[in-house]
Enzyme design. Structure first.
Site: not given
Length: 450
Positions: A191, A193, A198, A368, A370, A375
């Site tokens: 999952h 991404k 370089d 979508h 995440k 704090d």
């Protein structure tokens, strides 16, 4: 002893008739088919068990609050208990929605001189899929070493597009393709991404390659999400996260300076690229979240597409609320791509609402993002959802950043999401119809797989 004439003179009905050959063959095939079916059934049950469980123990005991997010102890625990080390000297630029994200990614790809490493769960058909593939292919034809890793289950990509990439010189692989003798891998997906150019510029976040992520979250056809452009020493950890699954798939080590160059400081942020996998301590990213929540003294902000906390996560959040931490959570509202997850999520809100947590349902489109902000100092972003699938079943990667400037910027962005959301209160939860409660209860039965 009976003579031959006596034997031959016995009545025919006292002699056992010979069974026809066709019946014998039929019986043999029946026995064989029964045996094979039994074996297949056993294999299926074993594969199902392997897919539905990780085979490892998980942390079940509540984590005590021993230090805050500003304590050096948090850095030591994150760096040594879970690793890798937290590196200074980084710059992390937040990118909001496709209008900012895809141009930045494409610019980095088109500027690549030596290597491109790209891993994603979602790569769907459409305009951005073709544009990204064309950019990668152009660089490969120019002599850049390009490596692409797509999840076999999540990426619904045209075979021709894969062939076109390979013909341009790209090394393209599918992660965990399912074969009859590898059914135990069905539930183990990447999952992550990740895009590393370089060995110096990295990208991570929640965005998949699909036209769903184009635009600026202006309507239900264009999703709300965020991604992050990264420079500095932590990019080497991002590259290592890609190599983890590349080695597992291609089994060829990419280790030259074009992949891991010396990296100079690029900013003032301390960061760590944290990864987890069922192969190596699948509970680690869940533990990281629990430690961050346990360290909270003032505020926890969560934005997540799939929020289905297990019992321990629920207890940790409730404990934080009871010690005075303000908790605000932004989740999908009426537009969600998986209704089952939405129902299972809401079934878990009651005790949190009673403890004082605030829930906001994003209204304009699918939400979508995440992100976890603690704090206004610790920011955790990447591919991880707040659910069992991310905590224990999938390969995930999150960028943890300790920086008040970034945390404040992201908190303001999350509050802007709240302004486009509907607050869901304890009264709302208590007034749910019995039909809604029944649907949520049924969905909750599958919580371990969501």
């Amino acid at each position: 002893m009976a003579s031959r004439s006596q034997v031959s003179a016995q009545p025919l009905d006292t002699m056992k008739p010979r069974e026809p050959r066709t019946r014998v063959r039929r019986r043999a095939w029946t026995i064989l088919w029964t045996a094979l079916s039994s074996i297949a059934g056993t294999v299926l049950v074993v594969a199902l068990f392997q897919n539905l469980t990780s085979g490892e123990k998980k942390v079940d005991y509540e984590i005590p609050t021993l230090y805050g997010t500003d304590s050096p102890q948090l850095l030591r625990v994150f760096g040594h208990l879970m690793g890798p080390a937290i590196e200074g000297g980084n710059r992390v630029q937040p990118l909001q929605n496709g209008d900012e994200i895809f141009p930045a990614m494409l610019a980095a790809i088109r500027g690549a001189q030596k290597t491109i490493c790209f891993e994603t769960y979602i790569y769907w058909r459409g305009r951005i899929a073709r544009e990204l593939a064309d950019a990668l292919s152009e660089r490969a034809r120019a002599g850049v070493k390009v490596h692409v890793l797509l999840d076999w289950l999540g990426s619904k990509i045209d075979a021709k597009l894969i062939d076109d990439m390979k013909s341009s010189g790209i090394e393209a692989e599918r992660y965990h393709p399912i074969r009859w003798y590898q059914m135990n891998r069905l539930n183990h997906r990447t999952h992550r991404k990740l895009l590393v150019v370089d060995g110096r510029i990295g990208f991570t976040g929640g965005v998949g390659i699909s036209d769903k992520w184009l635009g600026h979250a202006q309507d239900p056809e264009h999703w709300r999400d965020s991604h992050y452009r990264v420079e500095g020493p932590v990019v080497a950890q991002m590259q290592a996260a890609f190599m983890d699954n590349w080695l597992n798939t291609r089994a060829r080590v990419l280790h030259g300076e074009e992949y891991f160059p010396p990296l100079e400081p690029a900013g003032g942020m301390s960061a760590q690229m944290f990864r987890s996998s069922p192969r190596e301590g699948s509970d680690s990213i869940r533990l990281m979240y629990m430690l961050a929540i346990a360290a909270a003294r003032h505020e926890i902000l969560i934005g997540n597409a799939y929020f289905v906390p297990d019992d321990l996560a629920q207890k940790e959040l409730i404990a934080a609320a009871r010690r005075g931490v303000r908790i605000r959570i932004v989740l999908p509202g009426p537009h969600i791509d998986t209704q089952l997850v939405g129902k299972a999520s809401r079934a878990r809100w009651g005790p949190l609402l009673e403890a004082g947590a605030e829930f906001y349902e994003f209204q304009p489109t699918m939400y979508h993002r995440k992100i976890l902000i603690v704090d206004r100092l610790l920011v955790s972003v990447g591919s991880t959802n707040f659910d069992n699938r991310s905590f224990r079943l999938n390969d995930e990667a999150n960028l943890n950043v300790l920086d008040r400037g970034l945390a404040t910027t992201e908190a303001v962005a999350l509050e802007a999401d709240m302004a486009r959301s509907r607050r869901f209160t304890l009264v709302d939860w208590r007034n749910r119809s019995w039909r809604e409660r029944a649907k949520e209860w049924l969905a909750g039965l599958l919580r371990s797989q969501l």
